[in-house]
Design an enzyme around this catalytic site. Structure first.
Site, PDB file in Angstrom:
ATOM      1  CB  THR A 117      -0.890   0.102   1.501  1.00  0.00           C
ATOM      2  OG1 THR A 117      -1.500   1.315   1.405  1.00  0.00           O
ATOM      3  CG2 THR A 117      -0.177  -0.224   2.324  1.00  0.00           C
ATOM      4  CE1 TYR A 141      -4.161  -2.334   5.146  1.00  0.00           C
ATOM      5  CE2 TYR A 141      -3.208  -0.160   4.463  1.00  0.00           C
ATOM      6  CZ  TYR A 141      -3.714  -1.451   4.220  1.00  0.00           C
ATOM      7  OH  TYR A 141      -3.854  -1.811   2.782  1.00  0.00           O
TER       8      TYR A 141
HETATM    9  N1  NAD Z   1      -8.661  -1.366  -1.426  1.00  0.00           N
HETATM   10  C1  NAD Z   1      -7.618  -0.604  -1.705  1.00  0.00           C
HETATM   11  O1  NAD Z   1      -7.741   0.726  -2.053  1.00  0.00           O
HETATM   12  C2  NAD Z   1      -6.435  -1.002  -1.188  1.00  0.00           C
HETATM   13  C3  NAD Z   1      -5.287  -0.125  -1.068  1.00  0.00           C
HETATM   14  C4  NAD Z   1      -3.730  -0.413  -0.736  1.00  0.00           C
HETATM   15  C5  NAD Z   1      -3.756  -2.113  -0.622  1.00  0.00           C
HETATM   16  N2  NAD Z   1      -4.890  -2.728  -0.434  1.00  0.00           N
HETATM   17  C6  NAD Z   1      -4.502  -4.157  -0.208  1.00  0.00           C
HETATM   18  O2  NAD Z   1      -5.119  -5.202  -1.139  1.00  0.00           O
HETATM   19  C7  NAD Z   1      -5.693  -6.113  -0.464  1.00  0.00           C
HETATM   20  C8  NAD Z   1      -7.122  -6.357  -0.930  1.00  0.00           C
HETATM   21  O3  NAD Z   1      -7.909  -5.660  -0.738  1.00  0.00           O
HETATM   22  P1  NAD Z   1      -9.382  -5.214  -0.936  1.00  0.00           P
HETATM   23  O4  NAD Z   1      -9.809  -3.757  -0.949  1.00  0.00           O
HETATM   24  O5  NAD Z   1      -9.502  -6.172  -2.043  1.00  0.00           O
HETATM   25  O6  NAD Z   1     -10.100  -5.892   0.448  1.00  0.00           O
HETATM   26  P2  NAD Z   1     -11.242  -6.700   0.692  1.00  0.00           P
HETATM   27  O7  NAD Z   1     -11.665  -6.721   2.104  1.00  0.00           O
HETATM   28  O8  NAD Z   1     -12.340  -6.732  -0.365  1.00  0.00           O
HETATM   29  O9  NAD Z   1     -10.857  -8.265   0.393  1.00  0.00           O
HETATM   30  C9  NAD Z   1      -9.830  -9.053   1.327  1.00  0.00           C
HETATM   31  C10 NAD Z   1     -10.322 -10.232   1.225  1.00  0.00           C
HETATM   32  O10 NAD Z   1      -9.398 -11.154   2.249  1.00  0.00           O
HETATM   33  C11 NAD Z   1     -10.178 -11.805   3.045  1.00  0.00           C
HETATM   34  N3  NAD Z   1      -9.430 -12.297   4.364  1.00  0.00           N
HETATM   35  C12 NAD Z   1      -9.143 -11.318   5.224  1.00  0.00           C
HETATM   36  N4  NAD Z   1      -8.339 -11.842   5.995  1.00  0.00           N
HETATM   37  C13 NAD Z   1      -7.884 -13.140   5.559  1.00  0.00           C
HETATM   38  C14 NAD Z   1      -7.504 -14.357   6.250  1.00  0.00           C
HETATM   39  N5  NAD Z   1      -6.919 -14.278   7.045  1.00  0.00           N
HETATM   40  N6  NAD Z   1      -7.351 -15.425   5.602  1.00  0.00           N
HETATM   41  C15 NAD Z   1      -8.021 -15.759   4.289  1.00  0.00           C
HETATM   42  N7  NAD Z   1      -8.822 -14.700   3.862  1.00  0.00           N
HETATM   43  C16 NAD Z   1      -8.903 -13.525   4.525  1.00  0.00           C
HETATM   44  C17 NAD Z   1     -11.517 -11.199   3.216  1.00  0.00           C
HETATM   45  O11 NAD Z   1     -12.585 -12.144   3.578  1.00  0.00           O
HETATM   46  C18 NAD Z   1     -11.588 -10.550   2.003  1.00  0.00           C
HETATM   47  O12 NAD Z   1     -12.459 -11.468   0.906  1.00  0.00           O
HETATM   48  C19 NAD Z   1      -5.631  -5.926   1.119  1.00  0.00           C
HETATM   49  O13 NAD Z   1      -4.395  -6.699   1.397  1.00  0.00           O
HETATM   50  C20 NAD Z   1      -5.290  -4.565   1.059  1.00  0.00           C
HETATM   51  O14 NAD Z   1      -4.507  -4.035   2.316  1.00  0.00           O
HETATM   52  C21 NAD Z   1      -6.125  -2.319  -0.931  1.00  0.00           C
HETATM   53  O1  GDU Z   2     -16.458   9.621   2.903  1.00  0.00           O
HETATM   54  C1  GDU Z   2     -15.301   9.980   2.532  1.00  0.00           C
HETATM   55  C2  GDU Z   2     -14.412   9.109   2.445  1.00  0.00           C
HETATM   56  C3  GDU Z   2     -13.300   9.617   2.106  1.00  0.00           C
HETATM   57  N1  GDU Z   2     -12.774  11.035   1.891  1.00  0.00           N
HETATM   58  C4  GDU Z   2     -11.502  11.585   1.450  1.00  0.00           C
HETATM   59  O2  GDU Z   2     -11.188  10.981   0.391  1.00  0.00           O
HETATM   60  C5  GDU Z   2      -9.769  10.644  -0.038  1.00  0.00           C
HETATM   61  C6  GDU Z   2      -9.643   9.271  -0.089  1.00  0.00           C
HETATM   62  O3  GDU Z   2      -9.853   8.467   1.058  1.00  0.00           O
HETATM   63  P1  GDU Z   2      -9.967   6.965   0.801  1.00  0.00           P
HETATM   64  O4  GDU Z   2     -10.738   6.421   2.203  1.00  0.00           O
HETATM   65  O5  GDU Z   2     -11.037   6.428  -0.432  1.00  0.00           O
HETATM   66  O6  GDU Z   2      -8.657   6.426   0.724  1.00  0.00           O
HETATM   67  P2  GDU Z   2      -7.322   6.495   1.445  1.00  0.00           P
HETATM   68  O7  GDU Z   2      -6.612   7.522   0.648  1.00  0.00           O
HETATM   69  O8  GDU Z   2      -7.651   6.966   2.849  1.00  0.00           O
HETATM   70  O9  GDU Z   2      -6.857   5.101   1.489  1.00  0.00           O
HETATM   71  C7  GDU Z   2      -6.026   4.406   0.628  1.00  0.00           C
HETATM   72  O10 GDU Z   2      -4.563   4.613   1.214  1.00  0.00           O
HETATM   73  C8  GDU Z   2      -4.452   3.951   2.126  1.00  0.00           C
HETATM   74  C9  GDU Z   2      -3.229   3.998   2.906  1.00  0.00           C
HETATM   75  O11 GDU Z   2      -2.748   5.395   2.788  1.00  0.00           O
HETATM   76  C10 GDU Z   2      -4.979   2.518   2.253  1.00  0.00           C
HETATM   77  O12 GDU Z   2      -4.208   1.710   1.420  1.00  0.00           O
HETATM   78  C11 GDU Z   2      -6.403   2.270   1.717  1.00  0.00           C
HETATM   79  O13 GDU Z   2      -6.549   0.933   1.536  1.00  0.00           O
HETATM   80  C12 GDU Z   2      -6.345   3.186   0.423  1.00  0.00           C
HETATM   81  O14 GDU Z   2      -7.741   3.264  -0.174  1.00  0.00           O
HETATM   82  C13 GDU Z   2      -9.178  11.006   1.610  1.00  0.00           C
HETATM   83  O15 GDU Z   2      -8.724  12.466   1.625  1.00  0.00           O
HETATM   84  C14 GDU Z   2     -10.584  11.040   2.521  1.00  0.00           C
HETATM   85  O16 GDU Z   2     -10.317  11.830   3.768  1.00  0.00           O
HETATM   86  C15 GDU Z   2     -14.030  11.809   2.242  1.00  0.00           C
HETATM   87  O17 GDU Z   2     -13.785  13.107   2.255  1.00  0.00           O
HETATM   88  N2  GDU Z   2     -15.238  11.423   2.465  1.00  0.00           N
END
Ligand code: NAD
Ligand code: GDU
Length: 332
Positions: A117, A141
């Protein structure tokens, strides 16, 4: 020759599973369904319900399915929640990843791709953020992910396993063909929440602060379409299989949009002028996070197809509408 996709019932993992299947790969998904949904696992993938930290289970499924590579998406993902429950985050994101890596090494898995991330950078001194900027996470995190990166770096030196840690910026959108999208039980991401407001699932959206040092006072983020990100994983796997050296790579487009610009785009594309309220700053939000995104293009030959905010929003909105018919919309 199967790819194990942990977390493949979740948002990004389900898109990666689709991209792998589209590329002609065999896939087995391991997910404990704590956040994901069984129906989100693509039809062509095998599914095992269980924990990625369950060493014996992983060893068995690696043997049963002839797994040669792992894409590790499973984890806990909500930054503010990690501040309240840090030990849960270190357990699920770091301890379970250690067990998975141990099982991988012991089973002779040679390639490992990890979901990291932008949160590992904390509050960067400047943007765009390059991979060699210091890792100084400001949340449990981010630290839990940084620790897993470091474990993989050390393990890859000691063992015959190369890895790529992909550091995602802000992932958004949905599969253009409508086969997958974001269905998390506790949505916090801006485009997801704005899409819910536009489709009537939420009454309104709150802007967390408009006094940042940015042109319109709201935070700037680098939004990457989930299908482009999924494709980067397929390319990272090919890179590792071709003997590529272990590395970390930012995944973003190298440009940013403010919260207000995102809201305008969602209103424009949806045609719905949903209510927007101003709220306090959310703790831990850096003003601007934009990826320095050259490495992923140069090393993987990644060419994004969806670098267009309107398109990202269109796909997110289409998915949100489709969820209504699936009756899996979470209470807002
Ligand atoms: N969504 C984002 O913007 C974002 C940004 C940066 C990094 N990530 C990383 O990407 C990965 C996927 O994120 P996502 O947005 O798809 O989240 P998500 O919650 O949709 O998916 C995560 C999945 O992992 C499963 N899971 C959690 N813990 C588990 C475990 N111990 N064993 C087996 N399954 C488990 C959950 O049931 C879920 O299906 C995560 O590692 C997250 O940290 C996401
Ligand atoms: O209802 C909302 C939701 C978000 N925001 C703003 O929108 C921007 C983006 O917020 P997100 O929650 O969509 O995403 P983040 O940038 O906080 O998070 C991202 O970066 C994180 C690490 O910095 C994690 O990896 C996370 O999963 C990833 O989505 C931020 O300024 C937040 O304050 C709002 O104003 N209102």
């Amino acid at each position: 020759m199967t790819v194990l996709v942990t977390g493949g019932a979740g948002y990004i993992g389900s898109h990666a599973a689709l991209a792998l299947l589209d590329a002609g790969r065999k896939v087995v998904v391991l997910d404990n369904l704590s956040q994901g949904h069984r129906w989100a696992v693509p039809a062509g993938a095998a599914f095992v319900e269980g924990d990625c930290g369950d060493y014996e289970l992983v060893r068995k499924l690696v043997a049963d399915h002839d797994v040669t590579a792992i894409m590790h998406f499973a984890g806990s993902i909500i930054v503010p929640e990690s501040v309240v429950y840090p030990l849960d985050y270190y357990y699920n994101n770091t301890v379970n990843s250690r067990a998975l890596a141990q099982a991988a090494v012991d089973a002779g898995i040679r390639h490992f791709i990890f979901s990291s991330t932008a949160g590992v950078y904390g509050e960067p001194a400047k943007t765009p953020i390059l991979e060699d900027f210091p890792s100084k996470p400001i949340s449990p995190y981010g630290t839990s992910k940084m620790m897993t990166e470091k474990m993989l770096a050390d393990a890859s030196v000691a063992h015959d396993m190369n890895y790529v840690a992909l550091r995602y910026f802000n992932v958004a959108g949905a599969d253009p063909e409508g086969r997958a999208g974001q269905t998390s039980r506790k949505a916090t991401h801006l485009i997801k929440i704005a899409s819910q407001a536009a489709t009537g699932v939420r009454s309104h959206l709150e802007i967390y602060g408009e006094d940042y040092e940015t042109p319109d006072g709201t935070c700037i983020r680098d939004y990457i379409h989930v299908s482009d990100l999924a494709n980067a994983h397929v390319l990272a796997l090919e890179y590792l299989e071709n003997g590529g050296e272990s590395d970390v790579m930012n995944c973003g487009y190298g440009r940013g949009f403010s919260v207000k610009e995102v809201i305008s785009a969602v209103k424009e594309v949806s045609g719905v002028d949903f209510p927007v309220k101003l709220a306090e700053r959310r703790p831990g939000d850096p003003a601007a996070l934009i990826a320095g995104a050259d490495r992923v293009r140069e090393k993987l030959g990644w060419v994004p197809k969806h670098d267009d905010l309107e398109m990202i929003v269109r796909h997110a909105l289409d998915w949100e509408e489709s969820l209504k018919t699936r009756q899996v919309v979470d209470a807002a």
